[in-house]
Design a protein around this motif. Structure first.
Motif, short mmCIF file in Angstrom:
data_model
loop_
_atom_site.label_atom_id
_atom_site.label_comp_id
_atom_site.label_asym_id
_atom_site.label_seq_id
_atom_site.Cartn_x
_atom_site.Cartn_y
_atom_site.Cartn_z
N ASN A 226 45.86 46.67 47.78
CA ASN A 226 46.91 46.64 46.58
C ASN A 226 47.83 45.52 46.82
O ASN A 226 48.98 45.85 46.22
CB ASN A 226 47.44 48.04 46.75
N SER A 227 47.61 44.77 47.72
CA SER A 227 48.40 43.52 47.66
C SER A 227 48.41 42.72 46.58
O SER A 227 47.74 42.82 45.46
CB SER A 227 48.08 42.64 48.77
N ASP A 228 49.53 41.68 46.38
CA ASP A 228 49.50 40.77 45.33
C ASP A 228 48.46 39.92 45.24
O ASP A 228 48.02 39.48 44.24
CB ASP A 228 50.94 39.93 45.64
N PHE A 229 47.62 39.62 46.29
CA PHE A 229 46.55 38.59 46.28
C PHE A 229 45.48 39.28 45.47
O PHE A 229 44.80 38.77 44.89
CB PHE A 229 46.07 38.59 47.98
N VAL A 231 45.71 41.34 43.29
CA VAL A 231 46.27 41.57 41.86
C VAL A 231 45.90 40.04 41.04
O VAL A 231 45.40 40.02 40.09
CB VAL A 231 47.67 41.74 41.83
N GLN A 232 46.17 39.19 42.07
CA GLN A 232 45.80 37.81 41.53
C GLN A 232 44.58 37.43 41.19
O GLN A 232 44.39 36.65 40.17
CB GLN A 232 46.50 36.63 42.49
N GLU A 234 42.14 39.81 40.54
CA GLU A 234 41.45 40.82 39.76
C GLU A 234 40.88 40.20 38.66
O GLU A 234 41.41 39.34 37.97
CB GLU A 234 42.28 41.90 39.36
#
Length: 249
Positions: A226-229, A231-232, A234
């Motif tokens: 669920n980290s920003d990584f 999200v980036q 996805e």
């Protein structure tokens, strides 16, 4: 040839690799597992006195820091896997993380010299083949604390520069090189494995990417999905492949 200036040793016994076809299969209800034990003596019979430190002592006494590696200031953490079969023989030696060819060759030489010095692993009373993994730090400093700090600093710098190359400059090849260099020093770092796999996938080396991500799982992944990584990335094709491996699909 000079002796190893400094060695730190870690041994990992991979119990998931048991049951290879060195003995007949049997039907069992409960499984009791004992990992391979190093005796340090050829064709040793009385295993009651086997000491867990024998392998570390043997490797420390017998590994040489190759002169060519010293001249080139080659340092890092060598990771090597091998099997101890049901007869106590060392087989299938594989370099997982190499520092340089000279050190690779030296580690293989010393491990091969341990053939016949192993008590095989036991599964429910029956000798079976088991995989082992050994990590050895080669450092010219001779100081464990200084070596660790140095290796962490180099690996951290490589990660930061690699991430910048990949995400900001779009240079996946250069980023992969930086992550690989970082792993020479810290081969069990999950962030380096994660990012090198991503670089490999984006460069078309899907098999290499899956190897890195599978290794991540083997090491007991603590990656936060669920980290920003995540999200980036996805929506990327690599995202689907990576999450499938992390989720065990």
């Amino acid at each position: 040839m000079k002796k190893v200036v400094f060695i730190m040793l870690a041994i990992c016994i991979c119990l998931l690799a048991i049951g290879q076809n060195d003995t007949p299969k049997v039907s069992i209800d409960e499984v009791a597992i004992s990992p391979p034990a190093f005796t340090g003596i050829k064709n040793y019979v009385d295993f009651a006195t086997v000491d867990a430190n024998y392998l570390q002592q043997y490797l420390t006494a017998n590994i040489e820091y190759p002169e060519e590696a010293q001249r080139c200031s080659s340092e890092g953490t060598e990771v090597i896997k091998f099997n101890v079969n049901a007869r106590g023989e060392v087989t299938d030696i594989d370099i997982v993380n190499g520092v340089c060819p000279e050190i690779d060759k030296e580690l293989v030489r010393v491990l091969e010299s341990t053939n016949g010095m192993w008590k095989p692993g036991i599964k429910d009373g029956i000798p079976v083949s088991m995989e082992q993994e050994v990590s050895i730090v080669f450092s010219l400093s001779g100081n464990a604390e200084q070596t660790h700090e140095k290796f962490v600093t180099i690996a951290t710098t490589c990660f930061s520069k690699g991430a910048e190359c990949f995400f900001e400059k779009g240079k996946a090849k250069r980023a992969e090189q930086l992550f690989t260099r970082g792993m020479t020093y810290m081969p069990h770092d999950q962030s380096l494995l994660l990012m090198r796999g991503l670089c490999r996938y984006e460069r078309g080396n899907h098999e290499g990417a899956r190897e890195d991500w599978t290794r991540l799982v083997e090491l007991g992944s603590t990656v936060d999905m669920n980290s920003d990584f995540f999200v980036q990335i996805e929506g990327w094709e690599a995202y689907e492949a990576l999450t499938a491996i992390l989720e065990g699909k």
